[in-house]
Scaffold this active site. Sequence first.
Site, PDB file in Angstrom:
ATOM      1  N   SER A  98       0.430   4.111 -11.375  1.00  0.00           N
ATOM      2  CA  SER A  98       1.342   3.236 -12.118  1.00  0.00           C
ATOM      3  C   SER A  98       1.846   3.898 -13.396  1.00  0.00           C
ATOM      4  CB  SER A  98       0.639   1.929 -12.465  1.00  0.00           C
ATOM      5  OG  SER A  98       0.104   1.332 -11.318  1.00  0.00           O
TER       6      SER A  98
HETATM    7  N1  SAH Z   1      -3.935   1.467 -10.390  1.00  0.00           N
HETATM    8  C1  SAH Z   1      -3.537   2.432  -9.430  1.00  0.00           C
HETATM    9  C2  SAH Z   1      -2.362   1.892  -8.654  1.00  0.00           C
HETATM   10  C3  SAH Z   1      -2.292   2.416  -7.298  1.00  0.00           C
HETATM   11  S1  SAH Z   1      -1.021   1.715  -6.309  1.00  0.00           S
HETATM   12  C4  SAH Z   1      -3.163   3.713 -10.123  1.00  0.00           C
HETATM   13  O1  SAH Z   1      -2.617   3.636 -11.234  1.00  0.00           O
HETATM   14  O2  SAH Z   1      -3.368   4.789  -9.585  1.00  0.00           O
HETATM   15  C5  SAH Z   1      -1.857   0.364  -5.549  1.00  0.00           C
HETATM   16  C6  SAH Z   1      -3.013   0.707  -4.656  1.00  0.00           C
HETATM   17  O3  SAH Z   1      -3.449  -0.503  -4.039  1.00  0.00           O
HETATM   18  C7  SAH Z   1      -2.723   1.678  -3.512  1.00  0.00           C
HETATM   19  O4  SAH Z   1      -3.594   2.758  -3.570  1.00  0.00           O
HETATM   20  C8  SAH Z   1      -2.951   0.833  -2.243  1.00  0.00           C
HETATM   21  O5  SAH Z   1      -3.499   1.578  -1.162  1.00  0.00           O
HETATM   22  C9  SAH Z   1      -3.940  -0.197  -2.759  1.00  0.00           C
HETATM   23  N2  SAH Z   1      -4.016  -1.456  -1.997  1.00  0.00           N
HETATM   24  C10 SAH Z   1      -3.015  -2.189  -1.444  1.00  0.00           C
HETATM   25  N3  SAH Z   1      -3.496  -3.293  -0.849  1.00  0.00           N
HETATM   26  C11 SAH Z   1      -4.857  -3.273  -1.037  1.00  0.00           C
HETATM   27  C12 SAH Z   1      -5.924  -4.135  -0.653  1.00  0.00           C
HETATM   28  N4  SAH Z   1      -5.721  -5.257   0.041  1.00  0.00           N
HETATM   29  N5  SAH Z   1      -7.184  -3.795  -1.030  1.00  0.00           N
HETATM   30  C13 SAH Z   1      -7.435  -2.668  -1.735  1.00  0.00           C
HETATM   31  N6  SAH Z   1      -6.465  -1.806  -2.120  1.00  0.00           N
HETATM   32  C14 SAH Z   1      -5.188  -2.107  -1.777  1.00  0.00           C
END
Ligand code: SAH
Length: 207
Positions: free
Chosen positions: A54
């Site tokens: 993000s």
């Molecule tokens: N906070 C993270 C954001 C990653 S993007 C960062 O800054 O790196 C969001 C993430 O949520 C992705 O890696 C995706 O695979 C994960 N995601 C989506 N749905 C999910 C779920 N139901 N349970 C766990 N992770 C999930």
Amino acid sequence: MEQLVQELREKGITDPRVVAAMASVDRKDFVSSSFQACAYRDIPIAIGCGQTISQPTIVGLMTQLLEVRPNHRVFEVGTGSGFQTVILSQLARHVYTAERVRKLFVRARDLITSNYRCQNISFLYCDGALGLEEAAPFDRVLITAASAEVPRKLLGQLKDGGIMVLPVATTEWEQRLVTVRKTGGEVEYKEICSVRFVPLIEGTQDG
Ligand code: SAH
């Protein structure tokens, strides 16, 4: 890095504990070699598997809205790169972080356990929307992927007096960052701003 911290302050991330936590975690560690040059820019960056780390101001804003205290147990959905996870671990007593893509879960867990001395993180490879019944209730819940509705199970696992921060999809293209406060059985929702996150997806992905 210093410039990024300054930029965060200018954009309203003023809570000193949040600023200090963010200043101590190097975003460069969480992006691949091909993106090192833009690691300190205030933009989301691809981390593989169709996901992104993000934008720093959004990480800061969500962390600030979460009002994490040192005695709190936090549940995070969407470990992704693990950047936000380390920041939370510096502010909370314990962080449970869930990732549904095995590759990302393994990468973030290995990177954090070998580079950061965080003893207070539990890495989970699972559908985070289901929460973790055996460790509930949580003081705080942070979701970094968008869904049309607040995940019911997680809301049930939020303590009375707890706060949840998440992006809620209002249409296919519109998402609002929302805070949810639970007080005396009542649930209060507050919209903060428009955001753009990857979708919250059910189940796990072993690849
Ligand atoms: N906070 C993270 C954001 C990653 S993007 C960062 O800054 O790196 C969001 C993430 O949520 C992705 O890696 C995706 O695979 C994960 N995601 C989506 N749905 C999910 C779920 N139901 N349970 C766990 N992770 C999930």
